[in-house]
Scaffold this motif. Structure first.
Motif: not given
Lengths: 330, 76
Positions: A7-8, A14-15, A61-64, A189-190
């Motif tokens: 996920x990381x 993506x971000x 938004x896309x990455x989160x 998440x950060x």
């Protein structure tokens, strides 16, 4: 730990690439609509488009959303909604000039998802000394923290590349601190904040092709503040942000009121004949970080930017030291 | 850029650590009793007032420090 790596990596990719790919068409779109402002620190008449906020918020938004698919944590929702509300507030200010009070007051609304989703802990942790429980005061802290971080990042967005470059250093320092504190999920998440800033820096660095505008700066600042609260790293986040806090502190202590930059008559900085920046002796002008950096003599815009980055790296190191100190109790 | 801004950053950091120590050691164990259901509320309000006073002192100290560091910097 191994299950967190995928996920990381996906969220960071993506971000970064969402911002990297969306920004060029956004620049073209803004150029067609003639949404550009004069770059005041260039000798020639250079117009730069703004705001870059839409591409930054898209990347975040896309990455989160992807991270939410993996973890299903309310913390991710709180960060996403807070960042999005801050973006909308900034976008309103980008399109219509609002009063100096608009952003700080409106950003209080951006803090409410954190409270409503209950994604905070009213224990405030300090290095070396442990925690203190302040339930009533902590609610006030949440309400103040988002406007402070949002406006603080907005206030250093004065030179090409500074806001995004500063956010790269501060947010990665915060992510490292979260890893040190073994808060791995929050650290992951950060990370999109740093990678979205990094991709935007490509177009924002000197000479800027796009400015983040209020929508971009408030999005970055509000997300940073939300991570600080949700990740229970408020003190570390404040330390990493110190150069920007100094800027706001100097500005407010010299102006003695909250005021929009464009409403100030006295100029803190002027240009030399070769268009380097130099501090003015105007007593009505606010004291700012840039003005203090220039107190020793004129510098180019690039040199001032690098001086701010050096201060940000110094604060980032202090933040990481603070994270290690959190694990020690006297 | 001279050492002034780095010194100011370091001073701010030291003040945050020291302020945290005061907050935890003084405010942490502090509680009011004898008012029944209002104990928690009164304790919270008093803690908030003390914390705000500490922040005001922190800002004042910082302000003095700022004047001292940067006046020295501009003179040199």
């Amino acid at each position: 730990m191994a299950e967190l790596i995928i996920p990381a990596i996906i969220s960071c990719v993506i971000a970064f690439f969402t911002v990297y790919v969306i920004t060029p068409p956004l620049i073209q779109f803004l150029q067609k609509r003639n949404l550009a402002v004069k770059d005041m620190n260039k000798k020639d008449h250079v117009m730069v488009v703004r705001p870059g906020g839409p591409s930054i918020i898209a990347g975040i938004i896309a990455s989160e959303i992807v991270l939410y698919g993996f973890f299903q944590l309310n913390e991710i929702l709180a960060i996403m909604i807070t960042s999005f509300i801050a973006f909308v507030i900034g976008y309103v200010d980008d399109r219509k000039v609002m009063s100096g009070w608009f952003k700080p007051v409106a950003l209080v609304i951006a803090a409410t998802p954190i409270i409503l989703l209950g994604t905070y802990d009213s224990n405030l942790s300090f290095p070396l000394f442990g925690t203190v429980q302040i339930p009533a005061l902590y609610l006030g802290l949440i309400i103040f923290m988002i406007p402070i971080t949002g406006n603080t990042i907005n206030s250093i967005d004065v030179l090409n590349g500074v806001a995004s470059g500063f956010m790269i250093i501060a947010s990665f320092s915060l992510s490292i601190a979260l890893f040190i504190l073994q808060n791995y999920e929050m650290a992951i998440i950060s990370l999109p904040l740093g990678f979205a800033s990094l991709a935007f820096y490509k177009y924002h660095k000197i000479p800027s092709k796009i400015f983040p505008g209020d929508s971009g700066a408030l999005t970055l600042g509000a997300m940073y503040g939300a991570i600080a609260i949700v990740g229970h790293v408020e003190i570390i986040a404040a330390v990493a942000l110190l150069p920007a806090i100094i800027n706001s502190f100097l500005f407010l202590s010299s102006m003695k009121r909250i005021v929009e930059h464009r409403q100030i008559k006295g100029k803190p900085v002027e240009h030399t004949e070769d268009f380097r920046l130099q501090a003015t002796s105007d007593k009505t002008a606010p004291i700012t970080l840039v003005r203090l950096i220039l107190a020793a003599g004129p510098l180019s815009e690039k040199q001032v930017g690098y001086a701010i980055f050096k201060l940000a790296i110094f604060s980032g190191i202090l933040a990481i030291i603070t994270a290690f100190m959190m694990r020690v109790q006297i | 850029m001279k050492i002034g801004l780095f010194g100011f950053l370091f001073a701010m950091w030291a003040l945050i650590i020291a302020g945290g120590g005061i907050l935890v050691t003084i405010l942490g164990p502090f509680s009011i009793s004898g008012y029944g259901d209002f104990d928690l509320l009164l304790t919270s309000i008093l803690k908030a007032i003390i914390a705000i006073i500490l922040v005001v002192i922190w800002v004042l100290v910082l302000s003095k420090l700022k004047n001292w560091i940067f006046k020295k910097e501009i003179k040199s």
